[in-house]
Design an enzyme around this catalytic site. Structure first.
Site, PDB file in Angstrom:
ATOM      1  N   GLU A 240      44.786  18.139  72.888  1.00  0.00           N
ATOM      2  CA  GLU A 240      44.264  16.820  72.521  1.00  0.00           C
ATOM      3  C   GLU A 240      42.751  16.865  72.437  1.00  0.00           C
ATOM      4  O   GLU A 240      42.065  17.098  73.450  1.00  0.00           O
ATOM      5  CB  GLU A 240      44.692  15.752  73.529  1.00  0.00           C
ATOM      6  CG  GLU A 240      44.150  14.363  73.179  1.00  0.00           C
ATOM      7  CD  GLU A 240      44.544  13.294  74.180  1.00  0.00           C
ATOM      8  OE1 GLU A 240      43.923  12.213  74.164  1.00  0.00           O
ATOM      9  OE2 GLU A 240      45.470  13.539  74.977  1.00  0.00           O
ATOM     10  N   LYS A 372      60.538  14.512  89.834  1.00  0.00           N
ATOM     11  CA  LYS A 372      60.381  14.449  88.373  1.00  0.00           C
ATOM     12  C   LYS A 372      60.862  13.124  87.782  1.00  0.00           C
ATOM     13  O   LYS A 372      61.360  13.085  86.648  1.00  0.00           O
ATOM     14  CB  LYS A 372      61.095  15.626  87.697  1.00  0.00           C
ATOM     15  CG  LYS A 372      60.591  16.993  88.133  1.00  0.00           C
ATOM     16  CD  LYS A 372      61.338  18.113  87.419  1.00  0.00           C
ATOM     17  CE  LYS A 372      60.782  19.465  87.803  1.00  0.00           C
ATOM     18  NZ  LYS A 372      61.096  19.853  89.184  1.00  0.00           N
ATOM     19  N   ASP A 448      54.169  22.997  87.805  1.00  0.00           N
ATOM     20  CA  ASP A 448      55.344  22.553  87.059  1.00  0.00           C
ATOM     21  C   ASP A 448      54.956  21.340  86.215  1.00  0.00           C
ATOM     22  O   ASP A 448      54.719  20.264  86.756  1.00  0.00           O
ATOM     23  CB  ASP A 448      56.463  22.181  88.036  1.00  0.00           C
ATOM     24  CG  ASP A 448      57.776  21.877  87.334  1.00  0.00           C
ATOM     25  OD1 ASP A 448      57.758  21.677  86.105  1.00  0.00           O
ATOM     26  OD2 ASP A 448      58.824  21.833  88.014  1.00  0.00           O
ATOM     27  N   HIS A 544      37.901   9.483  68.482  1.00  0.00           N
ATOM     28  CA  HIS A 544      39.164  10.141  68.162  1.00  0.00           C
ATOM     29  C   HIS A 544      39.279  10.445  66.674  1.00  0.00           C
ATOM     30  O   HIS A 544      39.899  11.435  66.287  1.00  0.00           O
ATOM     31  CB  HIS A 544      40.341   9.287  68.637  1.00  0.00           C
ATOM     32  CG  HIS A 544      40.716   9.542  70.058  1.00  0.00           C
ATOM     33  ND1 HIS A 544      41.776  10.332  70.420  1.00  0.00           N
ATOM     34  CD2 HIS A 544      40.141   9.139  71.219  1.00  0.00           C
ATOM     35  CE1 HIS A 544      41.864  10.389  71.731  1.00  0.00           C
ATOM     36  NE2 HIS A 544      40.878   9.671  72.246  1.00  0.00           N
TER      37      HIS A 544
END
EC number: 1.1.1.34
Length: 562
Positions: A240, A372, A448, A544
């Site tokens: 990004e 998660k 992770d 952006h």
């Protein structure tokens, strides 16, 4: 002296020799017993199991009643005598039988003098028995086979793709063959996905199965982050645009204002199994047992046997009907700790099962952990490292570096991160983009990525402090480790080394993982400060459009298909 030889069968004209001495029958272990074998075996086996059951039952009752184990009554003395007698019988009987059987062949000898002179021995040659030979280890069965042939075998299913590493003994060759087979099966090209330049042995059995290459993610360095008086250059793996640059601007503003400060509130990884009982009352009884402070020491000793770093901190339970969800929290050293805490929980479940035999373990994870997944229990109770990080930004730095004002930032944070998130029904999402920074640092340091879900739970607070600005982030679920998993890969280990937290800290176990969590929180603080300033100043869209757009054509017409 008589000539002794091994006895061979002697015949004449197909008939048995009648005057050859007949050998006595082979001796058996049971010949020494005055009673039939089936009677003695039945008696002593029954005695053995009966005494064992009785003694174990008495032992469990003494533990429950806190009675010393050395205090015994007459029935227990008799049981001990019966146990010893039956054990000696079984051990001795088996030993005698083994000795007799091993020596029976060597004891069968005959005297040639017993055979009449007019008879002759059958001296046909008997070939000696060759000892079993162990074949030397052979090279891989497919070493001599061309790669093209192996690809065809994989395509037609003769060789499973997952077994290539084992059969070939060469992880890189296995990846190349699997890659070619995938391209032929799918008819799509993997051009652009690199194969060379990666150590495939390093991921075998621990990081990734059936590899065909690796994905390249650029790593940028933002910083320095001045955190608790120490400077850190923070690696961020992202695709990004603007993310590294924006975070770097936040680092600059924090550094010019004296740096950020962090507090580690809690360090506890959790696992919550789900167990079932015949009734809700029984489930409640076990819940009270697990949460009883008088039982904690015993349970913690059982839990801590799973690892020299695992230390049980607490057990909290919730109940749903006859189902019980005990949530175990423990420290795990420098490891993220999911495997460690799971092993400890299994040890405790085995013990509780012996105390409450009617307990049925449905699963080692009952989602009350919660791993998660965005959940209220993590947001309230925390999971992993709970870190709070703050900084005091001078008003002049807000204006010169961040191009906005204190008042604008305070108002935007209230209406966006607090009210706006509440209107959206957000859970742990009272922030601008903490997951951006968490994901980037996680990927760079071998964490992770899926645990970004709860690790990104964050409450961003921006308040005026006189003329200056106070900003803080509260993150109750940062789940990181510096050993295990992807942290041992070369690229990720290099990023951890850059931060000074590579591997485990032998002097103070757990401090490396805790410091990494502080760095993550400090990076989120900088990212929140910079993005909120860009939005308040109306610069977000402009930046952006300049740095986060791609005009490159990646459509089918630009791709090379096989």
């Amino acid at each position: 002296m008589e000539d002794l030889r091994r006895r061979f069968p002697t015949k004449k004209n197909g008939e048995e020799i009648s005057n050859v001495a007949v050998d006595p029958p082979l001796r058996k272990a049971s010949d020494a017993l005055p009673l039939p074998l089936y009677l003695t075996n039945t008696f002593f086996l029954s005695l053995f199991f009966a005494t064992v059951y009785f003694l174990l039952s008495r032992w469990r009752e003494k533990i429950r009643n806190s009675t010393p184990l050395h205090v015994v009554d007459l029935s227990e003395i008799c049981a001990l005598i019966g146990f010893v007698a039956s054990f000696i019988y079984l051990l001795g009987f088996c030993g005698i039988d083994l000795i007799f059987r091993s020596s029976s062949d060597d004891d069968v000898w005959v005297n040639d003098g017993m055979i009449p002179c007019n008879q002759s021995l059958d001296c046909r040659e008997v070939l000696p028995i060759k000892p079993n030979s162990v074949d030397p280890p052979r090279e891989s069965e497919l070493d001599s086979v061309e790669d093209e042939e192996i690809v065809k075998l994989v395509i037609d299913g003769t060789i499973p793709s997952y077994s290539l590493e084992t059969k070939l003994g060469d992880c890189k060759r296995a990846a190349a063959i699997r890659r070619e087979a995938v391209q032929r099966i799918t008819g799509k090209s993997l051009t652009g996905l690199p194969l060379e330049g990666f150590d495939y042995n390093s991921i075998l059995g621990q990081c990734c199965e059936m590899p065909v290459g690796y994905v390249q993610i650029p790593v940028g360095i933002a910083g320095p982050l001045l955190l608790d008086g120490v400077e850190y250059s923070v690696p961020m793996a992202t695709t990004e645009g603007c993310l590294v640059a924006s975070t770097n601007r936040g680092f600059k503003a924090i550094h010019l204002s004296g740096g950020a400060f962090s507090v580690l509130v809690k360090d506890a990884m959790t696992r919550a199994p789900v167990v079932r009982f015949p009734s809700a009352r029984r489930a409640a009884l076990v819940m009270f047992y697990l949460q009883d402070p008088s039982n904690f020491e015993r349970l913690s000793l059982i839990f801590n046997k799973s690892s020299r770093f695992a230390r049980l901190q607490s057990i909290t339970c919730t109940i749903a009907g006859r189902n019980l969800y005990p949530r175990f929290a423990c420290s795990t050293g420098d490891a993220m700790g999911m495997n460690m805490v799971s092993k400890g929980v299994q040890n405790v479940l085995d013990f509780v099962k012996s105390e409450f035999p009617d307990m049925d373990v449905i699963g080692i994870s009952g989602n009350y952990c919660s791993d998660k997944k965005a959940s209220a229990v993590n947001w309230i109770e925390g999971r992993g490292k709970h870190v709070v990080c703050e900084a005091f930004i001078k008003a002049e730095i807000v204006e010169k570096v961040l191009k906005t004002s204190v008042e604008a930032l305070v108002e935007l944070n209230t209406l966006k991160n607090l009210v706006g998130s509440a209107m959206a029904g957000s859970l742990g999402g009272f922030n601008a983009h903490s997951s951006n920074i968490v994901s980037a640092v996680f990927i760079a340091t071998g964490q992770d990525p899926a645990q970004n879900v709860e690790s990104s739970h964050c409450m961003t607070m921006i308040l005026p402090d006189g003329d200056d600005l106070h900003i803080s982030v509260s993150m109750p679920c940062i789940e990181v480790g510096t050993v295990g998993g992807g942290t041992q890969l070369a690229s990720q280990a290099a990023c951890l080394n850059l931060l000074g937290v590579k591997g485990s800290n032998n002097e103070k176990p757990g401090s490396n993982a805790q410091q990494l969590a502080r760095i993550v929180a400090g990076s989120v603080l900088a990212g929140e400060l910079s993005l909120m300033s860009a939005i308040a100043a109306g610069q977000l869209v402009k930046s952006h459009m300049k740095y986060n757009r791609s005009s490159r054509d990646i459509g089918p017409s630009s791709q090379v298909n096989r």
